[in-house]
Write a protein that holds these residues in place. Sequence first.
Motif, PDB file in Angstrom:
ATOM      1  N   ASN A   1       0.824  -1.317  -0.131  1.00 29.19           N
ATOM      2  CA  ASN A   1       0.006  -0.047  -0.120  1.00 29.19           C
ATOM      3  C   ASN A   1       1.001   1.146  -0.021  1.00 29.19           C
ATOM      4  N   ILE A   2       1.830   1.305  -0.789  1.00 29.96           N
ATOM      5  CA  ILE A   2       2.924   2.471  -0.928  1.00 29.96           C
ATOM      6  C   ILE A   2       2.810   2.693  -2.402  1.00 29.96           C
ATOM      7  N   LEU A   3       2.629   4.203  -2.618  1.00 30.28           N
ATOM      8  CA  LEU A   3       2.849   4.806  -3.829  1.00 30.28           C
ATOM      9  C   LEU A   3       4.093   5.604  -4.001  1.00 30.28           C
ATOM     10  N   TYR A   4       4.991   5.569  -5.050  1.00 29.43           N
ATOM     11  CA  TYR A   4       6.112   6.086  -5.410  1.00 29.43           C
ATOM     12  C   TYR A   4       6.315   7.042  -6.289  1.00 29.43           C
ATOM     13  N   LEU A   5       7.008   8.000  -6.339  1.00 32.40           N
ATOM     14  CA  LEU A   5       7.417   8.995  -7.457  1.00 32.40           C
ATOM     15  C   LEU A   5       8.733   9.005  -7.487  1.00 32.40           C
ATOM     16  N   GLN A   6       9.394   8.358  -8.454  1.00 34.41           N
ATOM     17  CA  GLN A   6      10.978   8.553  -8.897  1.00 34.41           C
ATOM     18  C   GLN A   6      11.119   9.673  -9.647  1.00 34.41           C
ATOM     19  N   MET A   7      11.865  10.734  -9.176  1.00 35.05           N
ATOM     20  CA  MET A   7      11.974  12.066  -9.812  1.00 35.05           C
ATOM     21  C   MET A   7      13.593  12.144 -10.263  1.00 35.05           C
ATOM     22  N   ASP A   8      13.754  12.079 -11.300  1.00 34.68           N
ATOM     23  CA  ASP A   8      15.096  11.879 -11.998  1.00 34.68           C
ATOM     24  C   ASP A   8      15.252  13.201 -12.857  1.00 34.68           C
ATOM     25  N   ASN A   9      16.766  13.573 -13.077  1.00 36.00           N
ATOM     26  CA  ASN A   9      16.995  14.909 -13.840  1.00 36.00           C
ATOM     27  C   ASN A   9      16.393  15.979 -13.379  1.00 36.00           C
ATOM     28  N   LEU A  10      16.444  16.296 -11.951  1.00 31.20           N
ATOM     29  CA  LEU A  10      15.813  17.208 -11.272  1.00 31.20           C
ATOM     30  C   LEU A  10      16.133  18.585 -11.544  1.00 31.20           C
ATOM     31  N   LYS A  11      15.354  19.729 -11.613  1.00 28.28           N
ATOM     32  CA  LYS A  11      15.587  20.957 -12.263  1.00 28.28           C
ATOM     33  C   LYS A  11      15.243  21.963 -10.976  1.00 28.28           C
ATOM     34  N   PRO A  12      15.716  23.021 -10.871  1.00 31.39           N
ATOM     35  CA  PRO A  12      15.436  24.169  -9.801  1.00 31.39           C
ATOM     36  C   PRO A  12      14.024  24.354  -9.777  1.00 31.39           C
ATOM     37  N   GLU A  13      13.300  24.199 -11.059  1.00 31.88           N
ATOM     38  CA  GLU A  13      11.846  24.566 -11.084  1.00 31.88           C
ATOM     39  C   GLU A  13      11.311  23.497 -10.705  1.00 31.88           C
ATOM     40  N   ASP A  14      11.714  22.270 -10.214  1.00 24.95           N
ATOM     41  CA  ASP A  14      10.788  21.369  -9.646  1.00 24.95           C
ATOM     42  C   ASP A  14      10.663  21.383  -8.015  1.00 24.95           C
ATOM     43  N   THR A  15      11.482  22.567  -7.589  1.00 25.59           N
ATOM     44  CA  THR A  15      11.231  22.770  -6.274  1.00 25.59           C
ATOM     45  C   THR A  15       9.686  22.904  -6.000  1.00 25.59           C
ATOM     46  N   ALA A  16       9.362  22.461  -4.956  1.00 21.90           N
ATOM     47  CA  ALA A  16       7.859  22.548  -4.427  1.00 21.90           C
ATOM     48  C   ALA A  16       7.712  21.519  -3.339  1.00 21.90           C
ATOM     49  N   LEU A  17       6.304  21.660  -2.839  1.00 20.20           N
ATOM     50  CA  LEU A  17       5.786  20.753  -1.928  1.00 20.20           C
ATOM     51  C   LEU A  17       5.091  19.837  -2.511  1.00 20.20           C
ATOM     52  N   TYR A  18       5.312  18.791  -2.451  1.00 23.53           N
ATOM     53  CA  TYR A  18       4.792  17.291  -3.191  1.00 23.53           C
ATOM     54  C   TYR A  18       3.713  16.416  -2.387  1.00 23.53           C
ATOM     55  N   TYR A  19       2.612  16.317  -3.025  1.00 17.60           N
ATOM     56  CA  TYR A  19       1.509  15.723  -2.119  1.00 17.60           C
ATOM     57  C   TYR A  19       1.225  14.418  -3.013  1.00 17.60           C
ATOM     58  N   CYS A  20       0.593  13.583  -2.249  1.00 18.03           N
ATOM     59  CA  CYS A  20      -0.065  12.342  -2.880  1.00 18.03           C
ATOM     60  C   CYS A  20      -1.505  12.510  -2.750  1.00 18.03           C
ATOM     61  N   ALA A  21      -2.384  11.973  -3.532  1.00 14.56           N
ATOM     62  CA  ALA A  21      -3.886  12.018  -3.366  1.00 14.56           C
ATOM     63  C   ALA A  21      -4.399  10.633  -3.898  1.00 14.56           C
TER      64      ALA A  21
END
Length: 125
Positions: free
Chosen positions: A74-94
Amino acid sequence: HVQLVESGGGTVQAGGFVRLSCAASPNIRSCVGWFRQAPGKEREGIATIDSGGITAYADSVKGRFTISKDNAKNILYLQMDNLKPEDTALYYCAADGGQCWGLWHGGLRWADFAYRGKGTQVTVS
């Protein structure tokens, strides 16, 4: 009622990677996804995965982010690669009991998801 708790955020250099997790209790619903909200910007939906494992992404993250889930844990993942400064944010799951395609058709709005986490911060420097 479903509780969602995100983890895995932090500070990473541009070009780096981060994997976010979202633990769902008691279980994952038919459509689960990730949203993010950058400072001064509206919250945007960026990825979903449905009960059949079909994924969909916003153009802003397509090719760099990968959504997946472990139904047994019961786990959701988000693999985030090649990150950019504009990816800076608060990340939420829903999560929601509806169909992902319908939620995308409705504009993938945060308010349309019945269950929502409190977020984890990702900062890309």
